[in-house]
Enzyme design. Structure first.
Site, PDB file in Angstrom:
ATOM      1  N   HIS A  73      26.185 -25.684 -36.882  1.00  0.00           N
ATOM      2  CA  HIS A  73      27.175 -25.021 -37.797  1.00  0.00           C
ATOM      3  C   HIS A  73      27.982 -25.998 -38.421  1.00  0.00           C
ATOM      4  O   HIS A  73      28.380 -25.852 -39.718  1.00  0.00           O
ATOM      5  CB  HIS A  73      27.740 -24.179 -37.096  1.00  0.00           C
TER       6      HIS A  73
ATOM      7  N   GLU B 268      26.580 -24.953 -32.035  1.00  0.00           N
ATOM      8  CA  GLU B 268      27.820 -25.065 -32.914  1.00  0.00           C
ATOM      9  C   GLU B 268      27.693 -26.148 -33.433  1.00  0.00           C
ATOM     10  O   GLU B 268      28.424 -26.179 -34.814  1.00  0.00           O
ATOM     11  CB  GLU B 268      28.922 -24.694 -32.032  1.00  0.00           C
TER      12      GLU B 268
END
Length: 458
Positions: free
Chosen positions: A49, A46
């Site tokens: 991202h 994550e």
């Protein structure tokens, strides 16, 4: 169905409460190891991202580790809320204007001025980079862990040099001394570490062998045990040996009462059993104990991307001594780490192809339960094994996320490919339908793997 393995010791049938204490302790240990491994991998994924999205001008509203009720949160100076949620089974980054954590649809609250800072309003290249960053960061983590492990272990010096005798039963004695440089074993040259496998195949099965070594500049012959005794170097998670509670550094002294001293002897007896129960006599920390297990049919990768089904108990052997090692530089370690990632990815894809075509068992496919059990098993084998497992799992997570299935990162990239070719975004209705299909496929696969781990291949 895979056979369930049990220790040979008899159990009292009475419901003694104390019997459940170690079971609970092992279960808790497994869960903690699983949560730690998954949290590290999800956090890296994550963060990929998040940080690439930020570099591309896309604002993140929420960075969440876990789902469900929020346990802890704080908001940084950029306005991103960093939080830890109660269910540590994943995570997400919610970008500005997203209708949900999957970045599907708009919440309709963003003005035209801020549209560029949203995922939906960003240029195609920025969206591609942001989505692809998650799996790429997983691959980077895998390479870093593999490279770090390689640097920590070092490599055996050439020519192979005796370091120290491993922890073995008193019967394993040697006249070798630290610093002895191996020249030959039973007259067969041993001029580099890579010849180990060929030597073992060619050596006579004798308890004592002659080793030609260089000591103080002179070549002498000294006696030592068989090159690869039945000492356990590693235990495969969820294997027969793992379920029988065999530990690293255990030495297998006998099989069904037949004394053995060489790892090839153990391999032959396991193959000959064809899955029938075997009673192993173990030496552990100066004591002998007995366990019973059943070898399991195992699909092993072979050169050329093929697989061979053989019976194994799930251990690897090691030399009777630890060789002297030399340091490996960072650049070479990174190269070797990248090769390790490539081997992991290609082997995984080959196994998946063979499963889909029915050429190997679906027992090779693990889900959350199997991964949790593997996490606990690797953690029990030590920090180095557990960290290496995190690297391998990170590689697998990165690979799976690139599959062109809606809901996964690969599904989003598939939509972007359509947009690049058609010069327009797919309709909201089409995206919703594909997302529903993708979610149904993922849930079905997860349900099957849980059934696989708990019922079909426990």
């Amino acid at each position: 169905m895979c056979a369930r393995v049990r220790p040979s010791a008899s159990w009292d049938n009475a419901l003694d409460l104390m019997q459940f204490v170690p079971m609970f302790g092992n279960f808790a240990y497994m869960i903690i190891a699983f949560v730690v491994a998954l949290s590290v991998i999800v956090a890296i994924h994550e963060y990929g991202h998040y940080i690439v999205g930020r570099w591309c001008g896309i604002h993140a509203d929420v960075f969440s580790l876990g789902f469900g009720p929020v346990i802890y949160s704080r908001t940084d100076k950029r306005g991103t809320q960093w939080q830890v949620a109660a269910l540590p089974l994943g995570g997400y980054v919610k970008f500005l204007g997203d209708a949900n954590a999957a970045s599907v649809g708009s919440d309709g609250t963003v003005s035209a001025v801020d549209a560029r800072r949203t995922m939906l309003g960003a240029p195609l290249w920025a969206r591609v980079a942001t989505v692809a960053a998650g799996p790429i960061f997983n691959f980077i983590l895998a390479i870093a862990i593999f490279a770090g492990s390689i640097m920590h272990q070092g490599r055996a010096v050439t020519p192979v040099t005796f370091g120290e005798l491993r922890e073995l039963p008193p019967s394993y004695t040697t006249d070798l001394q630290p610093g002895d440089v191996f020249v030959a074993v039973e007259g067969m040259l041993w001029d580099n570490p890579d010849r180990e496998g060929n030597l073992i195949d060619a050596l006579p099965l004798e308890e004592r062998l002659d080793y030609q070594v260089l000591r103080d500049g002179q070549e002498i012959t000294v006696a030592g045990p068989y090159l690869m005794p039945t000492a356990v170097a590693s235990v495969s998670p969820r294997s027969a040996a793992d379920d029988a509670d065999i530990k690293v550094n255990d030495v297998i002294m006998a099989v069904d009462g037949q004394p053995i001293f060489a790892f090839p002897q153990l391999q032959e007896l396991v193959l000959a059993a064809q899955g029938a129960p075997l009673e192993l006599t173990l030496w552990r920390d100066g004591e002998e104990l007995t366990v019973t297990l059943e070898p399991r049919a195992t699909d092993e990768p072979r050169p050329g991307g093929t697989f061979e089904t053989v019976y194994r108990i799930g251990i690897t052997g090691q030399l009777f001594f630890a060789a002297q090692t030399e340091a490996i530089g960072p650049m070479e370690a990174i190269q070797l780490g990248a090769e390790g990632l490539w081997n992991t990815v290609t082997t995984s894809l080959s196994a998946l192809k063979h499963i889909l075509f029915g050429q190997i068992s679906t027992c090779n496919l693990s889900g959350p339960v199997g991964i949790a059990e593997t996490s606990g098993s690797m953690a029990e084998q030590g920090a180095q094994s557990f960290i290496w497992f995190i690297g391998a799992l990170s590689a697998a997570v990165g690979l799976i996320n690139l599959f062109p299935i809606p809901v996964l990162d690969g599904g989003h990239l598939m939509f972007y490919v359509y947009e690049a070719v058609a010069r327009r975004k797919p309709s909201d209705r089409a995206v919703q339908v594909f997302m529903f299909v993708g979610l149904a496929l993922i849930l079905s696969l997860m349900s099957f793997t849980i059934l696989n781990d708990t019922v079909l291949c426990p």
